[in-house]
Scaffold this active site. Sequence first.
Site, PDB file in Angstrom:
ATOM      1  N   TYR A   1      21.315  -2.672 -15.925  1.00  0.00           N
ATOM      2  CA  TYR A   1      20.336  -1.708 -15.413  1.00  0.00           C
ATOM      3  C   TYR A   1      20.575  -0.317 -15.967  1.00  0.00           C
ATOM      4  CZ  TYR A   1      18.928  -5.101 -11.928  1.00  0.00           C
ATOM      5  OH  TYR A   1      18.455  -6.216 -11.310  1.00  0.00           O
TER       6      TYR A   1
ATOM      7  N   LYS B   1      30.186 -14.635 -15.508  1.00  0.00           N
ATOM      8  CA  LYS B   1      29.834 -15.565 -16.594  1.00  0.00           C
ATOM      9  C   LYS B   1      30.925 -15.429 -17.652  1.00  0.00           C
ATOM     10  CE  LYS B   1      26.819 -18.437 -18.472  1.00  0.00           C
ATOM     11  NZ  LYS B   1      26.736 -19.822 -17.970  1.00  0.00           N
TER      12      LYS B   1
ATOM     13  N   ASP C   1      25.956 -19.639 -12.879  1.00  0.00           N
ATOM     14  CA  ASP C   1      25.056 -20.804 -12.844  1.00  0.00           C
ATOM     15  C   ASP C   1      25.493 -21.789 -11.759  1.00  0.00           C
ATOM     16  OD1 ASP C   1      27.197 -20.807 -14.588  1.00  0.00           O
ATOM     17  OD2 ASP C   1      26.302 -22.173 -16.044  1.00  0.00           O
TER      18      ASP C   1
ATOM     19  N   ASP D   1      21.231  -9.209  -8.063  1.00  0.00           N
ATOM     20  CA  ASP D   1      19.790  -9.064  -7.830  1.00  0.00           C
ATOM     21  C   ASP D   1      19.146 -10.451  -7.737  1.00  0.00           C
ATOM     22  OD1 ASP D   1      17.257  -8.049  -7.619  1.00  0.00           O
ATOM     23  OD2 ASP D   1      17.078  -7.456  -9.716  1.00  0.00           O
TER      24      ASP D   1
ATOM     25  N   ASP E   1      17.902 -12.787  -4.149  1.00  0.00           N
ATOM     26  CA  ASP E   1      16.521 -13.264  -3.941  1.00  0.00           C
ATOM     27  C   ASP E   1      16.539 -14.767  -3.670  1.00  0.00           C
ATOM     28  OD1 ASP E   1      15.363 -10.755  -4.369  1.00  0.00           O
ATOM     29  OD2 ASP E   1      13.710 -11.612  -5.547  1.00  0.00           O
TER      30      ASP E   1
END
Length: 374
Positions: free
Chosen positions: A143, A200, A232, A256, A260
């Site tokens: 970001y 990751k 993942d 983020d 969700d």
Amino acid sequence: MSEATITVLPGDGVGPEVTAQALKVLRAVEKRYGHTFTVHEGLVGLDAIASEGSAISEATFQTCAQSDALLFGAVGALPAAERRAGGPRPELALFRLRKEFGFFANLRPVRPAEASYAASSLKPECLKGTDMVFVRELSAGLYYGHMETVPGKPSEIRQRDGRTEAVDTLLYTEEEIERVVRVAFDVAAGRRGKVTSVDKANVLSSSVLWRQVVDRVAADHPGVAYEHMLVDACAMRLIRTPAEFDVIVTENLFGDILTDEASMLTGSIGMLPSASLGTRRTAGGLFGLYEPVHGSAPDIAGQDAANPVGAVLSAALLLRHSLGLEREAAAVEKTVEDVIRDGYRSPDIHEEGCTVVGTEEFGRLIVDRLEARP
Ligand code: NAD
């Protein structure tokens, strides 16, 4: 009795609708428990751009700076995917608040109410015992790559060797990782004592560094168990065995997306609250920004159809983290659960046999029960 100054920034779309319910609840807490809350209100987002020339004016920003806590609604006009380059940037209000107040840790509790398990797309037996808190890093990562001077500047699209290409930068310093990981271990120490660090590390250098820092910080917290998990795998386990998680700490973009996904454990993104915290202290805790996880939901704005629970639970987090009012925060959370248990639902979580109520009415039901608590 506590005295506190709270700035309310309702914003766009459903922001003002849900924030009004959260404010009603704070006023009810003030009355019921004998506190004094001085409340200021300011414009952010599209109205601020239209009437004050920027997504958040200097005057509003200064009012925020002099507060103990900020209660935020949402900003934005169109669904995120439909926005065009060059249009107004209401989200700059949020970027500025996060950046200038140093809000680096974003806490997002996910605890589906047992009475509304049916609202989730998961089977009730999968949800049993689900109670987790995400600690999302909020101030760095993708970001903020290329955004050192203008937070929120989109990624760079450029021409090279006759081709169009785009670049984003995923940069983390050791300090940026360490401070958010420490928050996660502290939160876990006050809960069930388990941290899942999500990364990751099989692909990204920033994740390799992330793991090293987590291992080091964990050594200072022998009472807290921890594990590393690839993002993942985490995405999969969140919907397979969500009850296995206690505290999940992760970088900005992973947080983020995963939150969700996790919101669907409750049935709607309208159910999730959040707290953004830094290091500045208030009399009762930490200065913070509190907002529901959802956006401005332009598709349902103005219809009295928005679920106010995320905003109301954000007010509970405000009471807990910025004002140090744990009893009051727990009372708000319990009252929301009671209203759901009594069969009231906003349209997004409705189920057969329940009473569907609008945003205002949902807020009123919470306030009435809160005022009647023994
Ligand atoms: P959104 O969260 O606003 O909406 C996604 C879906 O969830 C929509 O179908 C919406 O109706 C539903 N929804 C959201 N909140 C709800 C609630 N309280 N009750 C019931 N249903 C609810 O995301 P989006 O549509 O991608 O974005 C809309 C705008 O909001 C965009 O401009 C985006 O940039 C902005 N946004 C702002 C924030 C923020 O202010 N923190 C966060 C996310 C998106």
